[in-house]
Design a protein around this motif. Structure first.
Motif, PDB file in Angstrom:
ATOM      1  N   ARG A   1       0.826  -1.200   0.000  1.00  0.00           N
ATOM      2  CA  ARG A   1       0.000   0.000   0.000  1.00  0.00           C
ATOM      3  C   ARG A   1       0.867   1.261   0.000  1.00  0.00           C
ATOM      4  O   ARG A   1       0.449   2.300  -0.505  1.00  0.00           O
ATOM      5  CB  ARG A   1      -0.917  -0.020   1.229  1.00  0.00           C
ATOM      6  N   HIS A   2       2.047   1.201   0.570  1.00  0.00           N
ATOM      7  CA  HIS A   2       2.913   2.374   0.693  1.00  0.00           C
ATOM      8  C   HIS A   2       3.810   2.574  -0.528  1.00  0.00           C
ATOM      9  O   HIS A   2       4.676   3.452  -0.511  1.00  0.00           O
ATOM     10  CB  HIS A   2       3.781   2.275   1.957  1.00  0.00           C
ATOM     11  N   ALA A   3       3.631   1.799  -1.569  1.00  0.00           N
ATOM     12  CA  ALA A   3       4.499   1.910  -2.756  1.00  0.00           C
ATOM     13  C   ALA A   3       3.652   2.008  -4.021  1.00  0.00           C
ATOM     14  O   ALA A   3       3.569   1.046  -4.794  1.00  0.00           O
ATOM     15  CB  ALA A   3       5.446   0.723  -2.831  1.00  0.00           C
ATOM     16  N   PRO A   4       3.028   3.166  -4.269  1.00  0.00           N
ATOM     17  CA  PRO A   4       2.261   3.325  -5.514  1.00  0.00           C
ATOM     18  C   PRO A   4       3.044   3.011  -6.779  1.00  0.00           C
ATOM     19  O   PRO A   4       2.484   2.419  -7.713  1.00  0.00           O
ATOM     20  CB  PRO A   4       1.819   4.798  -5.456  1.00  0.00           C
ATOM     21  N   PRO A   5       4.353   3.357  -6.884  1.00  0.00           N
ATOM     22  CA  PRO A   5       5.080   2.978  -8.103  1.00  0.00           C
ATOM     23  C   PRO A   5       5.152   1.469  -8.303  1.00  0.00           C
ATOM     24  O   PRO A   5       5.097   0.989  -9.436  1.00  0.00           O
ATOM     25  CB  PRO A   5       6.477   3.583  -7.882  1.00  0.00           C
ATOM     26  N   LEU A   6       5.250   0.707  -7.211  1.00  0.00           N
ATOM     27  CA  LEU A   6       5.276  -0.756  -7.331  1.00  0.00           C
ATOM     28  C   LEU A   6       3.928  -1.260  -7.833  1.00  0.00           C
ATOM     29  O   LEU A   6       3.878  -2.145  -8.705  1.00  0.00           O
ATOM     30  CB  LEU A   6       5.616  -1.387  -5.981  1.00  0.00           C
ATOM     31  N   ARG A   7       2.854  -0.718  -7.319  1.00  0.00           N
ATOM     32  CA  ARG A   7       1.536  -1.152  -7.782  1.00  0.00           C
ATOM     33  C   ARG A   7       1.369  -0.846  -9.273  1.00  0.00           C
ATOM     34  O   ARG A   7       0.814  -1.663 -10.031  1.00  0.00           O
ATOM     35  CB  ARG A   7       0.434  -0.465  -6.966  1.00  0.00           C
ATOM     36  N   ALA A   8       1.853   0.315  -9.699  1.00  0.00           N
ATOM     37  CA  ALA A   8       1.739   0.681 -11.116  1.00  0.00           C
ATOM     38  C   ALA A   8       2.590  -0.232 -11.991  1.00  0.00           C
ATOM     39  O   ALA A   8       2.168  -0.645 -13.086  1.00  0.00           O
ATOM     40  CB  ALA A   8       2.158   2.137 -11.311  1.00  0.00           C
ATOM     41  N   GLU A   9       3.780  -0.571 -11.534  1.00  0.00           N
ATOM     42  CA  GLU A   9       4.653  -1.460 -12.315  1.00  0.00           C
ATOM     43  C   GLU A   9       4.079  -2.867 -12.387  1.00  0.00           C
ATOM     44  O   GLU A   9       4.148  -3.529 -13.424  1.00  0.00           O
ATOM     45  CB  GLU A   9       6.059  -1.488 -11.709  1.00  0.00           C
ATOM     46  N   ALA A  10       3.521  -3.353 -11.280  1.00  0.00           N
ATOM     47  CA  ALA A  10       2.910  -4.675 -11.311  1.00  0.00           C
ATOM     48  C   ALA A  10       1.750  -4.704 -12.296  1.00  0.00           C
ATOM     49  O   ALA A  10       1.596  -5.655 -13.076  1.00  0.00           O
ATOM     50  CB  ALA A  10       2.439  -5.067  -9.911  1.00  0.00           C
ATOM     51  N   ARG A  11       0.947  -3.660 -12.293  1.00  0.00           N
ATOM     52  CA  ARG A  11      -0.155  -3.589 -13.260  1.00  0.00           C
ATOM     53  C   ARG A  11       0.381  -3.619 -14.690  1.00  0.00           C
ATOM     54  O   ARG A  11      -0.211  -4.222 -15.587  1.00  0.00           O
ATOM     55  CB  ARG A  11      -0.980  -2.328 -13.031  1.00  0.00           C
ATOM     56  N   ARG A  12       1.529  -2.988 -14.908  1.00  0.00           N
ATOM     57  CA  ARG A  12       2.103  -2.924 -16.259  1.00  0.00           C
ATOM     58  C   ARG A  12       2.623  -4.275 -16.726  1.00  0.00           C
ATOM     59  O   ARG A  12       2.429  -4.650 -17.889  1.00  0.00           O
ATOM     60  CB  ARG A  12       3.251  -1.901 -16.287  1.00  0.00           C
TER      61      ARG A  12
ATOM     62  N   LEU B   1      11.615   3.524 -20.751  1.00  0.00           N
ATOM     63  CA  LEU B   1      10.531   2.963 -19.950  1.00  0.00           C
ATOM     64  C   LEU B   1       9.838   4.045 -19.121  1.00  0.00           C
ATOM     65  O   LEU B   1       8.602   4.068 -19.017  1.00  0.00           O
ATOM     66  CB  LEU B   1      11.079   1.878 -19.018  1.00  0.00           C
ATOM     67  N   LEU B   2      10.606   4.927 -18.518  1.00  0.00           N
ATOM     68  CA  LEU B   2      10.010   5.988 -17.711  1.00  0.00           C
ATOM     69  C   LEU B   2       9.178   6.934 -18.568  1.00  0.00           C
ATOM     70  O   LEU B   2       8.116   7.412 -18.140  1.00  0.00           O
ATOM     71  CB  LEU B   2      11.097   6.760 -16.967  1.00  0.00           C
ATOM     72  N   LEU B   3       9.628   7.217 -19.784  1.00  0.00           N
ATOM     73  CA  LEU B   3       8.836   8.040 -20.698  1.00  0.00           C
ATOM     74  C   LEU B   3       7.528   7.345 -21.067  1.00  0.00           C
ATOM     75  O   LEU B   3       6.458   7.967 -21.092  1.00  0.00           O
ATOM     76  CB  LEU B   3       9.640   8.352 -21.955  1.00  0.00           C
ATOM     77  N   SER B   4       7.616   6.059 -21.352  1.00  0.00           N
ATOM     78  CA  SER B   4       6.415   5.295 -21.684  1.00  0.00           C
ATOM     79  C   SER B   4       5.449   5.281 -20.506  1.00  0.00           C
ATOM     80  O   SER B   4       4.231   5.438 -20.675  1.00  0.00           O
ATOM     81  CB  SER B   4       6.804   3.874 -22.083  1.00  0.00           C
ATOM     82  N   ASN B   5       5.987   5.099 -19.297  1.00  0.00           N
ATOM     83  CA  ASN B   5       5.141   5.132 -18.100  1.00  0.00           C
ATOM     84  C   ASN B   5       4.470   6.487 -17.930  1.00  0.00           C
ATOM     85  O   ASN B   5       3.287   6.577 -17.571  1.00  0.00           O
ATOM     86  CB  ASN B   5       5.979   4.819 -16.858  1.00  0.00           C
ATOM     87  N   ALA B   6       5.240   7.550 -18.182  1.00  0.00           N
ATOM     88  CA  ALA B   6       4.697   8.898 -18.015  1.00  0.00           C
ATOM     89  C   ALA B   6       3.561   9.148 -19.000  1.00  0.00           C
ATOM     90  O   ALA B   6       2.518   9.710 -18.637  1.00  0.00           O
ATOM     91  CB  ALA B   6       5.813   9.930 -18.198  1.00  0.00           C
ATOM     92  N   GLN B   7       3.760   8.723 -20.252  1.00  0.00           N
ATOM     93  CA  GLN B   7       2.715   8.903 -21.258  1.00  0.00           C
ATOM     94  C   GLN B   7       1.450   8.152 -20.853  1.00  0.00           C
ATOM     95  O   GLN B   7       0.327   8.687 -20.927  1.00  0.00           O
ATOM     96  CB  GLN B   7       3.208   8.405 -22.606  1.00  0.00           C
ATOM     97  N   ARG B   8       1.603   6.927 -20.392  1.00  0.00           N
ATOM     98  CA  ARG B   8       0.451   6.113 -20.005  1.00  0.00           C
ATOM     99  C   ARG B   8      -0.251   6.702 -18.774  1.00  0.00           C
ATOM    100  O   ARG B   8      -1.488   6.721 -18.701  1.00  0.00           O
ATOM    101  CB  ARG B   8       0.906   4.681 -19.711  1.00  0.00           C
ATOM    102  N   GLU B   9       0.524   7.193 -17.811  1.00  0.00           N
ATOM    103  CA  GLU B   9      -0.077   7.752 -16.603  1.00  0.00           C
ATOM    104  C   GLU B   9      -0.875   9.006 -16.916  1.00  0.00           C
ATOM    105  O   GLU B   9      -1.954   9.226 -16.356  1.00  0.00           O
ATOM    106  CB  GLU B   9       1.018   8.056 -15.581  1.00  0.00           C
ATOM    107  N   VAL B  10      -0.359   9.827 -17.817  1.00  0.00           N
ATOM    108  CA  VAL B  10      -1.104  11.028 -18.234  1.00  0.00           C
ATOM    109  C   VAL B  10      -2.392  10.635 -18.952  1.00  0.00           C
ATOM    110  O   VAL B  10      -3.470  11.176 -18.682  1.00  0.00           O
ATOM    111  CB  VAL B  10      -0.224  11.922 -19.129  1.00  0.00           C
ATOM    112  N   ASP B  11      -2.276   9.663 -19.858  1.00  0.00           N
ATOM    113  CA  ASP B  11      -3.440   9.255 -20.653  1.00  0.00           C
ATOM    114  C   ASP B  11      -4.501   8.541 -19.822  1.00  0.00           C
ATOM    115  O   ASP B  11      -5.700   8.817 -19.965  1.00  0.00           O
ATOM    116  CB  ASP B  11      -2.996   8.340 -21.798  1.00  0.00           C
ATOM    117  N   ASP B  12      -4.053   7.625 -18.971  1.00  0.00           N
ATOM    118  CA  ASP B  12      -5.004   6.748 -18.281  1.00  0.00           C
ATOM    119  C   ASP B  12      -5.460   7.278 -16.931  1.00  0.00           C
ATOM    120  O   ASP B  12      -6.587   7.001 -16.506  1.00  0.00           O
ATOM    121  CB  ASP B  12      -4.383   5.353 -18.079  1.00  0.00           C
ATOM    122  N   ALA B  13      -4.579   8.000 -16.238  1.00  0.00           N
ATOM    123  CA  ALA B  13      -4.900   8.421 -14.869  1.00  0.00           C
ATOM    124  C   ALA B  13      -4.990   9.932 -14.708  1.00  0.00           C
ATOM    125  O   ALA B  13      -5.336  10.411 -13.627  1.00  0.00           O
ATOM    126  CB  ALA B  13      -3.862   7.846 -13.896  1.00  0.00           C
ATOM    127  N   GLY B  14      -4.631  10.670 -15.744  1.00  0.00           N
ATOM    128  CA  GLY B  14      -4.648  12.111 -15.624  1.00  0.00           C
ATOM    129  C   GLY B  14      -3.699  12.628 -14.567  1.00  0.00           C
ATOM    130  O   GLY B  14      -3.967  13.620 -13.881  1.00  0.00           O
TER     131      GLY B  14
END
Length: 592
Positions: free
Chosen positions: A20-31, A525-538
């Motif tokens: 719960r304390h690691a949002p980046p880990l949750r996002a990476e696991a989802r990816r 990878l970080l650029l791809s993550n950033a693009q997806r986070e903007v598109d999907d999560a605002g």
């Protein structure tokens, strides 16, 4: 969701849910998980994160003070080979193994028709590394030994051991190990001197798969494992690695007899106290051939690739715990009337620590994703080649990053960080083994050269980077994407230079090449993550992470950036360190 107030209310980074304390880990696991598996895994990772942060964390501190004790002989002087464990160690092992950390990847969980992928095991190991990297070692080797048997036990003669390695019950579990290193050889595995003599069976004279091993192994972690893999040379086998065969060496033989080996002593290690590491002498020890003779080094490569990626996620887990402990201290420690997190230098330090965590996490999980895909489909050669190029780089770079992060986490704690009573002391000791396990940085960098030379892995690597960059269209990311594309072209030039260079020069530059691969792939990878986070999560948090990483890795500035007046760590501290949502429109207005 965690925020600044959460950390200000804590005394230390324990008694919390690390998932719960690691949002980046949750996002990476989802990816990296397949969608249906992520949905299944999420509540289990939530539960495991809670378990690790509570009972397992408390036990880990106890175990560090009361590590395993070896009893080589009994009171009559006979070989006993017994390792005595503190009850806290047994409780942790039972909790971890019965959570399905190994079993779920090799057999269907109760509520599924099929096993989940190895990416699930890796994610659970990452969470476990928040509290005990030493325990991750036997867990990882148990999964690795099972993977070797699944892939290479061609006649199913070791099915009983495979079943025990993947058992859901701790009482019937056999742990795995890998005894690779010999004193005279070290990283030169081909210098192996252990001898394997065949033992004829009554039913099949001259055709037995049972051997007797004679020799010694110098650095044996999880020394008393029941499913140990070891390399040895059969009579008249060729010299070097091409003459090695792989054997499973049990602690007790199939007829219940203590095997003919001697656990000479345990190493007095700096860290990873929970896993017993020692020296083993084989005195005609019973061993069972795995797969075909003289293919042992190839089979062991399956274990090594797996172990290098688990080493990488273990490094990320240590970095994650260091970040948690540092944020708690920065939020609760006052100096000159203010919490130290309010001071610009501490903000910069925590910001950079958080970006490093994101970067190491993203690369390690990417390596795990391609190993997972290859293990699901051995015909996917592109997945194999990507895994082969990413695994050594992931292990090399994340290990060094974990050591640096742990060192600075000690500093943030002040004098307490250097005292055994506080966990950063142990995190630093545990992190220091990561650059050594499964190959030093020199060995890993040379392995990277081999993947380019023998497997043409550069072709799929460059195509992968270009594919990631092709999906970038956010205006703030456009310039960064162009910069990374230019660096990818330069990486190609560097590769072409080393391909045509003499061996001495290629080896001289191998570590620089490995670091360059890490930076280019991580940036894409970080650029791809950033693009997806903007598109999907605002949310534009990952935009700031990518911008800082890329400008630090590749940017050029006068007077080391002092003249540009930009202070991302001050402007976006809460966004990056405490995961506050950032409106994409605000960064668009800021940089376009």
């Amino acid at each position: 969701m965690t925020n600044k107030k959460t950390y200000a209310s804590l005394d230390s980074g324990r008694g919390i849910n690390y998932w719960r304390h690691a949002p980046p880990l949750r996002a990476e696991a989802r990816r990296v998980y397949p969608d249906h598996e992520f949905e299944w895994a999420t509540p289990r990772l939530e539960s495991f994160g809670e378990l690790v942060g509570d009972v397992i964390a408390d036990n880990a501190d106890t175990i560090d003070e009361h590590g395993p004790i070896l009893h080589t002989y009994d009171e009559y002087g006979d070989v006993r080979n017994e390792v005595e464990y503190h009850p806290a160690q047994k409780e942790n092992e039972r909790l971890v193994y019965e959570s399905g950390i190994v079993a779920d990847a090799f057999g269907p969980p109760a509520d599924r028709d099929e096993p989940v992928g190895l990416i699930h095991t890796l994610t659970m190991q990452l969470l476990l590394s928040y509290v005990d990297t030493g325990l991750v070692c036997p867990v990882s080797m148990t999964a690795g030994a099972a993977l070797v048997l699944r892939n290479h036990d061609s006649d199913d003669s070791l099915d009983d051991y495979f079943s025990a390695l993947t058992s859901r019950s701790y009482d019937s579990l056999a742990e795995g190990a890998m005894f690779l290193t010999e004193e005279q050889g070290g990283s030169d595995v081909g210098a192996n001197e252990t001898i394997a003599e065949p033992v004829d069976s009554d039913s099949s004279p001259g055709d037995s798969r049972t051997y007797e091993l004679t020799g010694e192994k110098w650095f044996c972690s999880n020394i008393d494992a029941e499913g140990t893999l070891a390399l040895a040379r059969r009579p008249d086998a060729p010299s070097g690695t091409r003459g090695l065969s792989l054997f499973l060496v049990p602690h007790e033989t199939r007829d219940g007899r203590l095997n003919d080996q001697r656990y000479r002593r345990l190493k007095d290690k700096l860290g990873t106290i929970s896993v017993p590491t020692g020296e083993v002498e084989f005195h005609g020890a019973e061993a069972y051939l795995v797969g075909e003779p003289e293919r042992g080094f190839k089979y062991m490569a399956t274990m090594l690739n797996w172990e290098r990626i688990t080493n990488a996620v273990g490094a990320v887990g240590i970095m994650g715990r260091c970040l948690v402990e540092s944020k708690v201290k920065a939020a609760t420690r006052e100096a000159f009337g203010e919490a130290i997190q309010e001071y610009p230098l501490m903000r910069r330090d925590l910001f950079e620590m958080a970006v490093d965590f994101d970067a190491a996490l993203t690369f390690a999980m990417e390596a795990g994703k391609w190993l997972d895909r290859y293990e699901r489909d051995h015909d996917d050669r592109d997945a194999y080649r990507l895994m082969r190029v990413l695994a050594p780089v992931a292990k090399y770079r994340t290990a060094r990053m974990a050591v640096e992060t742990a060192s600075y986490a000690m500093e943030i704690q002040g004098g307490n960080g250097y005292v055994r009573d506080f966990v950063t002391h142990r995190l630093y000791r545990d992190a220091q083994v990561l650059p050594i396990w499964e190959g030093t940085s020199n060995i890993l960098s040379l392995d990277l050269l081999r993947t380019f030379e023998k497997e043409a892995a550069h072709e799929v690597l460059f195509a992968h980077v270009e594919s990631l960059l092709s999906g970038i269209d956010h205006p703030v990311l456009d310039e960064l994407s162009s910069l990374v594309a230019d660096e990818c072209d330069s990486l190609k030039d560097a590769f072409a230079t080393l391909v045509t260079a003499d061996d001495e020069y290629a080896q001289y530059e191998a570590k620089v090449l490995a670091e360059y691969v890490f930076d280019v792939v991580t940036a894409s990878l970080l650029l791809s993550n950033a693009q997806r986070e903007v598109d999907d999560a605002g949310d534009a948090r990952s935009v700031i992470v990518a911008k800082h990483f890329i400008e630090s890795a590749f940017g050029t500035s006068d007077a080391r950036g002092i003249l540009d007046g930009e202070a991302l760590a001050l402007e976006y501290f809460d966004t990056v360190v405490y995961y506050d949502r950032l409106d994409p429109a605000s960064v668009t207005a800021r940089w376009t």
